[in-house]
Scaffold this motif. Structure first.
Motif, PDB file in Angstrom:
ATOM      1  N   MET A 107       0.848  -1.467  -0.178  1.00 34.12           N
ATOM      2  CA  MET A 107       0.042   0.175  -0.346  1.00 34.12           C
ATOM      3  C   MET A 107       0.962   1.338   0.303  1.00 34.12           C
ATOM      4  SD  MET A 107      -2.403   1.076   2.440  1.00 34.12           S
ATOM      5  CE  MET A 107      -1.452   1.149   3.932  1.00 34.12           C
ATOM      6  N   PRO A 108      -0.035   1.760  -1.143  1.00 33.13           N
ATOM      7  CA  PRO A 108       1.268   3.136  -1.258  1.00 33.13           C
ATOM      8  C   PRO A 108       1.180   4.345  -0.321  1.00 33.13           C
ATOM      9  CG  PRO A 108      -0.016   3.803  -2.269  1.00 33.13           C
ATOM     10  CD  PRO A 108      -0.522   2.211  -1.988  1.00 33.13           C
ATOM     11  N   ASP A 109       2.288   4.708   0.229  1.00 29.86           N
ATOM     12  CA  ASP A 109       1.932   6.209   2.001  1.00 29.86           C
ATOM     13  C   ASP A 109       1.538   7.855   0.858  1.00 29.86           C
ATOM     14  OD1 ASP A 109       2.263   4.810   4.341  1.00 29.86           O
ATOM     15  OD2 ASP A 109       4.071   3.671   3.198  1.00 29.86           O
ATOM     16  N   VAL A 110       2.452   7.719   0.070  1.00 31.16           N
ATOM     17  CA  VAL A 110       2.646   8.896  -0.703  1.00 31.16           C
ATOM     18  C   VAL A 110       1.735   8.912  -1.706  1.00 31.16           C
ATOM     19  CG1 VAL A 110       3.618  11.009  -1.793  1.00 31.16           C
ATOM     20  CG2 VAL A 110       3.893   9.397   0.240  1.00 31.16           C
ATOM     21  N   PHE A 111       1.086   9.618  -2.655  1.00 30.82           N
ATOM     22  CA  PHE A 111       0.582   9.484  -3.713  1.00 30.82           C
ATOM     23  C   PHE A 111       0.979  10.786  -4.662  1.00 30.82           C
ATOM     24  CE2 PHE A 111      -2.780  10.062  -7.745  1.00 30.82           C
ATOM     25  CZ  PHE A 111      -2.906   8.960  -7.562  1.00 30.82           C
ATOM     26  N   VAL A 112       1.573  10.683  -5.842  1.00 29.33           N
ATOM     27  CA  VAL A 112       1.594  12.128  -6.436  1.00 29.33           C
ATOM     28  C   VAL A 112       0.866  11.958  -7.476  1.00 29.33           C
ATOM     29  CG1 VAL A 112       4.343  13.263  -8.061  1.00 29.33           C
ATOM     30  CG2 VAL A 112       4.629  10.971  -5.296  1.00 29.33           C
ATOM     31  N   ASN A 113       0.323  13.789  -7.768  1.00 27.69           N
ATOM     32  CA  ASN A 113      -0.227  13.722  -8.643  1.00 27.69           C
ATOM     33  C   ASN A 113      -0.384  14.779  -8.900  1.00 27.69           C
ATOM     34  OD1 ASN A 113      -2.368  16.358  -8.664  1.00 27.69           O
ATOM     35  ND2 ASN A 113      -3.664  13.915  -9.236  1.00 27.69           N
ATOM     36  N   TYR A 114       0.373  14.610 -10.453  1.00 33.36           N
ATOM     37  CA  TYR A 114       0.744  15.829 -11.463  1.00 33.36           C
ATOM     38  C   TYR A 114      -0.606  16.402 -12.304  1.00 33.36           C
ATOM     39  CZ  TYR A 114       2.411  12.472 -14.430  1.00 33.36           C
ATOM     40  OH  TYR A 114       2.682  11.425 -14.975  1.00 33.36           O
ATOM     41  N   ARG A 115       0.088  17.569 -13.209  1.00 37.36           N
ATOM     42  CA  ARG A 115      -1.633  17.073 -14.425  1.00 37.36           C
ATOM     43  C   ARG A 115       0.007  16.754 -16.290  1.00 37.36           C
ATOM     44  NH1 ARG A 115      -5.709  18.422 -16.319  1.00 37.36           N
ATOM     45  NH2 ARG A 115      -6.419  19.358 -14.249  1.00 37.36           N
ATOM     46  N   THR A 116      -0.330  16.284 -16.784  1.00 39.23           N
ATOM     47  CA  THR A 116       0.498  16.226 -17.666  1.00 39.23           C
ATOM     48  C   THR A 116       0.850  17.428 -18.654  1.00 39.23           C
ATOM     49  OG1 THR A 116      -0.185  13.592 -18.312  1.00 39.23           O
ATOM     50  CG2 THR A 116       0.171  14.859 -19.945  1.00 39.23           C
ATOM     51  N   GLY A 117       1.564  17.940 -19.690  1.00 45.40           N
ATOM     52  CA  GLY A 117       1.565  19.551 -19.336  1.00 45.40           C
ATOM     53  C   GLY A 117       1.706  19.856 -18.511  1.00 45.40           C
ATOM     54  N   ASP A 118       2.251  20.168 -17.281  1.00 41.27           N
ATOM     55  CA  ASP A 118       2.550  20.829 -16.505  1.00 41.27           C
ATOM     56  C   ASP A 118       3.261  20.780 -15.562  1.00 41.27           C
ATOM     57  OD1 ASP A 118       2.054  23.627 -15.138  1.00 41.27           O
ATOM     58  OD2 ASP A 118       1.761  22.092 -13.765  1.00 41.27           O
ATOM     59  N   GLU A 119       4.611  20.572 -15.928  1.00 42.94           N
ATOM     60  CA  GLU A 119       6.042  20.268 -14.985  1.00 42.94           C
ATOM     61  C   GLU A 119       5.818  19.097 -14.715  1.00 42.94           C
ATOM     62  OE1 GLU A 119       7.878  21.889 -13.749  1.00 42.94           O
ATOM     63  OE2 GLU A 119       7.919  23.921 -14.249  1.00 42.94           O
ATOM     64  N   GLU A 120       5.843  17.510 -15.601  1.00 44.92           N
ATOM     65  CA  GLU A 120       6.034  16.808 -15.239  1.00 44.92           C
ATOM     66  C   GLU A 120       6.746  16.390 -15.195  1.00 44.92           C
ATOM     67  OE1 GLU A 120       3.268  15.701 -19.415  1.00 44.92           O
ATOM     68  OE2 GLU A 120       4.500  17.721 -18.222  1.00 44.92           O
ATOM     69  N   SER A 121       8.364  17.138 -15.017  1.00 47.80           N
ATOM     70  CA  SER A 121       9.828  16.948 -14.397  1.00 47.80           C
ATOM     71  C   SER A 121       9.639  17.109 -14.100  1.00 47.80           C
ATOM     72  CB  SER A 121      10.378  17.554 -15.733  1.00 47.80           C
ATOM     73  OG  SER A 121      10.376  19.158 -15.303  1.00 47.80           O
ATOM     74  N   ALA A 122       8.807  17.808 -12.883  1.00 46.85           N
ATOM     75  CA  ALA A 122       9.473  18.193 -10.873  1.00 46.85           C
ATOM     76  C   ALA A 122       8.358  17.427 -11.018  1.00 46.85           C
ATOM     77  CB  ALA A 122       8.708  19.912 -11.356  1.00 46.85           C
ATOM     78  N   ALA A 123       7.471  16.478 -11.126  1.00 45.74           N
ATOM     79  CA  ALA A 123       6.782  15.345 -10.726  1.00 45.74           C
ATOM     80  C   ALA A 123       7.881  14.269 -10.072  1.00 45.74           C
ATOM     81  CB  ALA A 123       4.885  15.014 -10.895  1.00 45.74           C
TER      82      ALA A 123
END
Length: 264
Positions: free
Chosen positions: A1-17
């Motif tokens: 079970m993951p403890d942290v979910f990394v949510n991001y938007r394609t087209g906006d700072e995928e590299s940072a995510a």
């Protein structure tokens, strides 16, 4: 079970995510960090996996860059406006389930404008956030990881950074103890060498330095020099040089004794 979910938007700072997910996986273990492109196995249905991961996580990081609210969807309108937008659905699910949501503002992204958020997401504008800047990536990633380790005890228990820090402190302590022990052995050895060499302080009525079997001249500094054997009692001022010193022995003690005998 993951403890942290990394949510991001394609087209906006995928590299940072990607950088955030990678560093958190290194620090806490890949199985504890959910990042869609890495965490969903081939052939699995991503809608099911996304919902399951959000529902089971302890915290969701909403990675938000400058274009987050403006990236267009298939119809040309902002993707955020669509109810089926996965970025929106993931955050909304976490909010509905009372999961900790942490906005991570990237680069020049400003504080979230409540007016651009759809119903169900507007409370996101009220949450305390962290910043991430590519120019300060290392320190920002460390600060984010430290915050998660503090907020989620499960992560703190497996924190590789904390373990490495403890190991460095323990190694430093061991080195310091070994150095102290080495210094103590050197001091003891020095004392033993001095004793074997016959150099030591005289106690009792004699004031000065005792030198046993000197080889060549010995400068003892203040006080008198006594070369064994020495005398007991009140012998203040006595200087005696032992050994074969024919023609050179200075026996002040003998002269003083003779004067004393002549004066009786």
């Amino acid at each position: 079970m993951p403890d942290v979910f990394v949510n991001y938007r394609t087209g906006d700072e995928e590299s940072a995510a990607t950088m955030i997910a990678r560093e958190l996986a290194r620090r806490f273990g890949g199985e504890r960090i959910f990042f869609a492109s890495n965490s969903i196995e081939l052939g699995h249905r991503f809608p099911v996996e996304l919902v399951r991961a959000v529902e089971e996580c302890e915290a969701l990081l909403a990675v938000i860059g400058p274009r987050w609210a403006e990236v267009p969807g298939a119809d040309g309108r902002p993707a955020l406006d669509a109810e089926q937008d996965w970025t929106r659905r993931e955050i909304q699910t976490a909010l509905e389930r009372g999961i900790l949501v942490i906005p991570v503002l990237v680069g020049k992204a400003t504080r979230i404008n409540r007016a651009v958020l759809p119903d169900g997401l507007r409370e996101l504008a009220d949450f305390q956030y962290r910043r991430f800047d590519h120019r300060n990536a290392e320190s920002d990633l460390t600060a984010l990881g430290d915050a998660l380790a503090r907020l989620l005890p499960e992560l703190g228990a497996v924190d590789r950074n904390a373990r490495a820090a403890r190991e460095r402190a323990e190694a430093k302590s061991r080195n310091k103890s070994a150095q102290d022990a080495g210094d103590a052995r050197m001091r003891t050895h020095d004392v033993e060498q001095r004793v074997r060499g016959g150099i030591g302080n005289l106690n009792g009525d004699l004031s000065g330095t005792f030198v046993n079997e000197p080889q060549g001249p010995v400068n003892t500094g203040r006080g008198h020099q006594y070369n064994a054997p020495h005398f007991q009692g009140d012998n203040t001022g006595v200087q005696y040089t032992a050994g074969d010193n024919s023609g050179t022995v200075h026996q002040r003690f003998e002269r003083e004794r003779r004067r004393s005998d002549d004066g009786r």
